[in-house]
Design a protein around this motif. Structure first.
Motif, PDB file in Angstrom:
ATOM      1  N   ARG A  98      23.374  -7.742 -21.117  1.00  0.00           N
ATOM      2  CA  ARG A  98      22.406  -7.460 -22.189  1.00  0.00           C
ATOM      3  C   ARG A  98      22.518  -8.453 -23.347  1.00  0.00           C
ATOM      4  NH1 ARG A  98      26.421  -3.767 -22.280  1.00  0.00           N
ATOM      5  NH2 ARG A  98      27.546  -3.381 -24.238  1.00  0.00           N
ATOM      6  N   GLU A  99      23.703  -9.009 -23.565  1.00  0.00           N
ATOM      7  CA  GLU A  99      23.867  -9.966 -24.657  1.00  0.00           C
ATOM      8  C   GLU A  99      23.474 -11.385 -24.258  1.00  0.00           C
ATOM      9  OE1 GLU A  99      27.866  -9.664 -25.960  1.00  0.00           O
ATOM     10  OE2 GLU A  99      27.652  -7.631 -26.768  1.00  0.00           O
ATOM     11  N   GLY A 129      18.800 -12.512 -24.406  1.00  0.00           N
ATOM     12  CA  GLY A 129      18.037 -12.871 -25.585  1.00  0.00           C
ATOM     13  C   GLY A 129      17.205 -11.719 -26.114  1.00  0.00           C
ATOM     14  N   ASN A 130      16.430 -11.985 -27.151  1.00  0.00           N
ATOM     15  CA  ASN A 130      15.624 -10.961 -27.812  1.00  0.00           C
ATOM     16  C   ASN A 130      14.149 -11.329 -27.806  1.00  0.00           C
ATOM     17  OD1 ASN A 130      17.966  -9.436 -28.629  1.00  0.00           O
ATOM     18  ND2 ASN A 130      18.321 -10.979 -30.221  1.00  0.00           N
ATOM     19  N   ARG A 131      13.316 -10.312 -28.042  1.00  0.00           N
ATOM     20  CA  ARG A 131      11.864 -10.472 -28.166  1.00  0.00           C
ATOM     21  C   ARG A 131      11.261 -11.155 -26.945  1.00  0.00           C
ATOM     22  NH1 ARG A 131      11.375 -12.096 -34.649  1.00  0.00           N
ATOM     23  NH2 ARG A 131      12.443 -10.216 -35.417  1.00  0.00           N
ATOM     24  N   GLY A 191      13.562 -12.442 -24.424  1.00  0.00           N
ATOM     25  CA  GLY A 191      14.218 -11.363 -23.713  1.00  0.00           C
ATOM     26  C   GLY A 191      13.497 -10.992 -22.434  1.00  0.00           C
ATOM     27  N   TYR A 192      12.158 -11.042 -22.454  1.00  0.00           N
ATOM     28  CA  TYR A 192      11.385 -10.743 -21.242  1.00  0.00           C
ATOM     29  C   TYR A 192      11.663 -11.786 -20.164  1.00  0.00           C
ATOM     30  CZ  TYR A 192       8.726  -7.351 -23.988  1.00  0.00           C
ATOM     31  OH  TYR A 192       8.368  -6.270 -24.748  1.00  0.00           O
ATOM     32  N   CYS A 202      15.154 -11.296 -18.782  1.00  0.00           N
ATOM     33  CA  CYS A 202      15.225 -10.213 -17.790  1.00  0.00           C
ATOM     34  C   CYS A 202      14.643 -10.656 -16.453  1.00  0.00           C
ATOM     35  CB  CYS A 202      14.469  -8.980 -18.296  1.00  0.00           C
ATOM     36  SG  CYS A 202      15.277  -8.143 -19.688  1.00  0.00           S
ATOM     37  N   LYS A 206      26.248 -17.444 -21.702  1.00  0.00           N
ATOM     38  CA  LYS A 206      24.798 -17.451 -21.891  1.00  0.00           C
ATOM     39  C   LYS A 206      24.162 -18.682 -21.247  1.00  0.00           C
ATOM     40  CE  LYS A 206      21.264 -16.646 -25.413  1.00  0.00           C
ATOM     41  NZ  LYS A 206      21.015 -16.343 -26.853  1.00  0.00           N
TER      42      LYS A 206
END
Length: 220
Positions: free
Chosen positions: A93-94, A97-99, A102-103, A106, A127
């Motif tokens: 999960r770390e 990434g974000n926003r 993040g998609y 995933c 990462k």
């Protein structure tokens, strides 16, 4: 992720990631040729390899449909196999990434990227390895499928080649070093035993999930 972000990785790790992605592409050739041999139109394996990016589920889907199974049942079986991505997501999960990133993070989550990501020493290396391997798989897998589709009609029996065996062999080679840990070895062997014992009695895809119960095992 920029090219600079991957500079923290050693040359050996980059080479290993490239070779694994190349092997994934070879498995994609087998998958594409099998899809053509089974009579699927080109867009089916190409769409699956681009949007699903999960070799085991895609092989299962075309195999079930080609043998006369319902496409919905084949999709459900594929989802069961891919249910391992739930614990994968918690583990990385770390790294995703974000926003908006993040998609994408995933989407590139697969067995290879997770293994490489979690096996590195520092957060930056984890990462970088996760993203480099994930992007490589997303590129090499569909490319291999396209090549396989073009070769599919030239091979009399592509399923006899056995290139799909490369896929589990790669994963096994990656996890073998971790088995030096006594607890990891106990849990891995327990999960494998549970999965094998469940095969004659459970639907396709469920034995893989039951292997997760091996995580409850403890070394004596």
């Amino acid at each position: 992720m920029s090219a600079h972000s991957f500079s923290c990785l050693t040359g050996d790790i980059k080479k290993a990631i490239f070779l694994v992605c190349l092997a994934v592409g070879v498995v994609g050739v087998s998958y594409g040729s099998l899809a053509m041999a089974y009579g699927f139109p080109l867009w089916v394996p190409l769409l699956l390899s681009t949007l699903v990016v999960a070799g085991a589920s895609e092989f299962m889907f075309i195999g079930i449909v080609a043998s006369g199974g319902n496409p919905i049942a084949a999709a459900v079986a594929g989802l069961l196999v891919n249910a391992r991505h739930f614990p994968f997501g918690l583990a990385v999960r770390e790294l995703v990434g974000n926003r908006i990133m993040g998609y994408l993070g995933c989407h590139i989550m697969n067995d290879e990227s997770v293994v490489f990501g979690l096996s590195q020493q520092t957060p930056d290396q984890r990462k970088a390895a996760y993203w480099l391997c994930g992007i490589g798989v997303v590129i090499f897998w569909p490319l291999g499928v396209i090549i396989g589709c073009m070769l599919g009609k030239l091979l009399p029996a592509p399923e006899a080649i056995g290139l799909d065996a490369v896929f589990p062999a790669i994963l096994l080679a990656l996890v073998i070093p971790s088995l030096k840990n006594r607890t990891t070895l106990t849990r891995a062997t327990s999960g494998a035993a549970l999965s094998l014992a469940a095969i004659p009695f459970t639907p396709v895809g469920l034995p893989v999930l039951m292997s997760l119960l091996g995580l409850l095992a403890r070394k004596k």
